[in-house]
Scaffold this active site. Structure first.
Site, PDB file in Angstrom:
ATOM      1  CB  SER A 170      24.146   8.621 -15.267  1.00  0.00           C
ATOM      2  OG  SER A 170      25.001   9.010 -14.693  1.00  0.00           O
TER       3      SER A 170
ATOM      4  N   GLY B 154      23.466   5.329 -10.315  1.00  0.00           N
ATOM      5  CA  GLY B 154      23.029   6.682  -9.614  1.00  0.00           C
ATOM      6  C   GLY B 154      24.368   7.708  -9.778  1.00  0.00           C
ATOM      7  CG  ASP B 155      28.269   8.982  -9.422  1.00  0.00           C
ATOM      8  OD1 ASP B 155      28.721   9.122 -10.810  1.00  0.00           O
ATOM      9  OD2 ASP B 155      27.885   9.872  -8.570  1.00  0.00           O
ATOM     10  CG  ASP B 156      30.449   9.458 -13.712  1.00  0.00           C
ATOM     11  OD1 ASP B 156      29.764  10.158 -14.612  1.00  0.00           O
ATOM     12  OD2 ASP B 156      31.220   9.380 -13.258  1.00  0.00           O
TER      13      ASP B 156
END
Length: 482
Positions: A305, A272-274
């Protein structure tokens, strides 16, 4: 002797990016629906499966089973004390070569626990360590020294589910068992502003040497997933890292932070991010701490991502980042493919960064360098601390379905120097101008690339002879509306 574990890799035929697209979709859907089952006959072992009845015997002179210390593994019983007793026993064996803790199939519910030196934590197939969701069971720790008063909140932060400090020779491996942070409750409380401390990572190793993470799955971390902090000689291979691509805030996959001599290879990451973010401290606190991240090799990955980027450097990079190679990486269905992000106040540097043999498939923006990422720990940062961005190369960049292939947003205070593009052909979805965007950039293009480069860059032929030298390095052609 311990049975040899498979080390996955990308076969030579993946040098063709068209073939890589095919492998991308096979592996991506395989990860979603089969959760690390074999891709039969593909010769692709990122999702390798242990055969039935495989031994957990390793290379340590002493082995223990978590059940020997009272572990139950039913997903309901609290097994924290069993892990603590087992690791305490191993801690006494360091001078004799250490020990291996075997975790057999089952669901092993636990509060956070600390590892010890000369230890192997071995997760059998169908073994799953589950993090207790009650945050009162997660210990509070001081803020990281290179981050000031705290990352999300001032003051103490939650520790990680699996933690270690001042260690050497630590291995977390297995037959594709998993560590599950059960982060859903943390994400909900974070969005509802019900937490008073920064969330904890899933696995965090600090001030340690010779760390190996291999052949396991890490999933649903409350915060960053694997966070090596000020470590040397870190190896991550054949690891799958998973979190929902939406609604799982800050669940970065792997964040080497002020680390040296790191290899990350043969992994699948969808979070849910990098997917990966290389860091080295935040503003004046990172400058004072002064530990760079350097000598990092990232290769043979498939990453996704939808919120941030496949491979990032920064934005917390105040201790400096150098000598990084990112190669043979596919980024699919992502908001950004690769990104360097920084801001006034960071100080430090990002230099000697090499990207090669990258494939972008369905990315809104391919390559991003952003110099106005204005998140700060407090307002006491040095307004004259300008990061240095230089000596960054992109070679063998291919892809399809990319809206903006390049956006390099330097500034008068933070120009981007000596950027090189060579062998680039990225299929675009946006047929208008402003798809190769630049501002305050100096560098050059070698040979012919697609799409056509911005006017800020010098043009050289394939023999590296100058064809057209730019007189417009400070021209701004950034359009965030594209």
């Amino acid at each position: 002797m311990a049975e040899s574990l498979p080390v996955g890799g990308f076969p030579a035929f993946l040098s063709s990016h068209k073939t890589l697209f095919i492998v991308l979709w096979i592996s991506a859907f395989g990860s979603v629906f089969l959760w690390q089952r074999d891709i039969v006959g593909a010769g692709f072992s990122v999702f390798g499966k242990a055969g039935p009845g495989r031994s957990m015997s390793g290379s340590r002179p002493f082995e223990f089973n978590i059940t020997d210390f009272g572990g139950v593994g039913d997903g309901v019983t609290d097994d924290t004390a069993a892990f603590e007793r087992a690791i305490s026993a191993i801690s006494k064996l360091g001078k004799r070569g250490g020990g291996q803790l075997n975790v057999p199939p089952g669901k092993w519910l636990t509060a956070p626990f600390n590892l010890t030196s000369h230890m192997t934590l071995f997760l059998a197939e169908d073994a799953e360590i589950l993090g207790i969701q009650d945050e009162k069971r997660w210990p509070l720790m001081p803020p990281l020294p290179s981050y000031g008063y705290g990352r999300e909140h001032r003051g103490s932060r939650y520790g990680s589910l699996i933690h270690g400090q001042n260690l050497e020779d630590v291995v977390i491996t297995g037959h594709n068992g998993s560590i599950n942070g059960q982060g859903q409750s943390w994400w909900t409380k974070y969005r509802q502003k019900l937490l008073n401390h920064t969330r904890g990572p899933l696995v965090q190793i600090m001030w340690s040497n010779d760390i190996v993470i291999s052949n396991i799955t890490l999933r649903d971390s409350p915060f960053w997933t694997f966070h090596p902090y000020d470590c040397k000689n870190v190896s991550v291979r054949n690891v799958t890292i998973l979190a929902p691509v939406f609604g799982a805030p800050n669940t970065d996959g792997i964040d080497p932070d002020s680390c040296e001599d790191v290899v990350i290879e043969d992994c699948y990451i969808s979070v849910g991010d990098d997917a990966i973010a290389i860091k080295s401290g935040w503003d004046q606190y990172g400058i004072i701490y002064g530990r760079p991240s350097r000598n990092i090799l990232i290769r043979n990955l498939i990453v996704r991502s939808m919120v941030s980027a496949g491979v990032s450097i920064g934005s917390e990079m105040s201790g400096g980042v150098s000598n990084v190679t990112v190669e043979n990486v596919t980024v699919w269905s992502s908001r950004r493919a690769v990104r360097i992000k920084t801001a006034v106040g960071r100080g430090g540097y990002v230099r000697h960064i090499m990207y090669r043999n990258l494939t972008f498939d369905d990315a809104r923006v391919g390559i991003v360098i952003k110099t106005d990422y204005n998140e700060h720990p407090d307002m006491d940062f040095d307004k004259n601390a300008f990061p240095i961005l230089e000596n960054i190369s992109f070679t063998g960049i291919h892809g399809q379905g990319v809206r903006v292939p390049v956006r390099i947003h330097g500034s008068e205070e933070i120009p981007v120097r000596n950027v090189t593009f060579r062998d680039m052909n990225v299929g675009i979805t946006y047929k208008k101008k402003h798809i190769f965007q630049c501002a305050f950039v100096q560098g050059h293009v070698i040979g012919t690339i697609f799409p056509a480069p911005c006017e800020n860059l010098d043009i050289y032929d394939e023999e590296e002879r100058p064809v057209k030298l730019s007189t417009a390095q400070n021209v701004t052609d950034i359009d965030y509306g594209v």
